[in-house]
Scaffold this motif. Structure first.
Motif, PDB file in Angstrom:
ATOM      1  N   GLU A   1     -49.646  -9.900  84.553  1.00  0.00           N
ATOM      2  CA  GLU A   1     -49.092  -9.533  85.955  1.00  0.00           C
ATOM      3  C   GLU A   1     -48.168 -11.117  86.426  1.00  0.00           C
ATOM      4  N   LEU A   2     -49.438 -12.541  85.974  1.00  0.00           N
ATOM      5  CA  LEU A   2     -48.566 -14.026  86.401  1.00  0.00           C
ATOM      6  C   LEU A   2     -47.627 -14.266  84.953  1.00  0.00           C
ATOM      7  N   MET A   3     -47.471 -13.488  83.780  1.00  0.00           N
ATOM      8  CA  MET A   3     -46.371 -14.238  82.607  1.00  0.00           C
ATOM      9  C   MET A   3     -45.236 -13.509  83.397  1.00  0.00           C
TER      10      MET A   3
ATOM     11  N   LEU B   1     -40.019 -13.331  85.361  1.00  0.00           N
ATOM     12  CA  LEU B   1     -38.956 -12.822  86.401  1.00  0.00           C
ATOM     13  C   LEU B   1     -38.321 -14.014  86.656  1.00  0.00           C
ATOM     14  N   ALA B   2     -38.940 -14.972  87.577  1.00  0.00           N
ATOM     15  CA  ALA B   2     -38.359 -16.143  88.697  1.00  0.00           C
ATOM     16  C   ALA B   2     -37.269 -16.631  87.699  1.00  0.00           C
ATOM     17  N   VAL B   3     -37.890 -17.161  86.123  1.00  0.00           N
ATOM     18  CA  VAL B   3     -36.656 -17.786  85.409  1.00  0.00           C
ATOM     19  C   VAL B   3     -35.554 -17.289  85.490  1.00  0.00           C
ATOM     20  N   GLU B   4     -35.821 -15.597  85.713  1.00  0.00           N
ATOM     21  CA  GLU B   4     -34.956 -15.236  85.135  1.00  0.00           C
ATOM     22  C   GLU B   4     -33.324 -14.745  86.556  1.00  0.00           C
TER      23      GLU B   4
ATOM     24  N   LEU C   1     -29.674 -16.557  87.177  1.00  0.00           N
ATOM     25  CA  LEU C   1     -28.700 -15.617  87.501  1.00  0.00           C
ATOM     26  C   LEU C   1     -28.352 -16.790  88.014  1.00  0.00           C
ATOM     27  N   LYS C   2     -28.940 -17.002  89.299  1.00  0.00           N
ATOM     28  CA  LYS C   2     -28.229 -18.070  90.284  1.00  0.00           C
ATOM     29  C   LYS C   2     -27.580 -18.618  89.874  1.00  0.00           C
ATOM     30  N   LYS C   3     -27.907 -19.166  89.061  1.00  0.00           N
ATOM     31  CA  LYS C   3     -26.959 -20.735  88.622  1.00  0.00           C
ATOM     32  C   LYS C   3     -25.760 -20.167  87.934  1.00  0.00           C
TER      33      LYS C   3
END
Length: 88
Positions: free
Chosen positions: A61-63, A68-71, A75-77
């Protein structure tokens, strides 16, 4: 990761409930999760002992959350680059 032995400002009771709620969202239960009463001046949260399969689920779950945070960051960039490219 915190490495200090100094007392933290966070309330250990609130932190315990936050961890319990987050684990419950993932369907994970730590039966011995609680405030550590052995060292009240440190305000520690005792995560307790868990079976290996529960620890593995937590790690997954942590991974997953980190991926997801990296993705989302990527996407924001991309979105920002598209916005910048669209300006004239």
């Amino acid at each position: 990761m915190a490495t200090t032995h100094e007392p933290q400002e966070a309330d250990p009771y609130m932190a315990t409930e936050a961890v319990r709620d987050a684990l419950a969202e993932a369907g994970i239960v730590f039966p011995s999760l609680g405030v550590d009463y052995g060292s009240p001046h440190l305000g520690l949260v005792n995560l307790g002992r868990v079976r290996p399969d529960v620890a593995a689920r937590l790690a997954n779950e942590l991974m997953r959350g980190r991926r997801l945070a990296v993705e989302v960051g990527a996407l924001k960039k991309e979105l920002e680059a598209l916005r910048q490219g669209g300006k004239t």
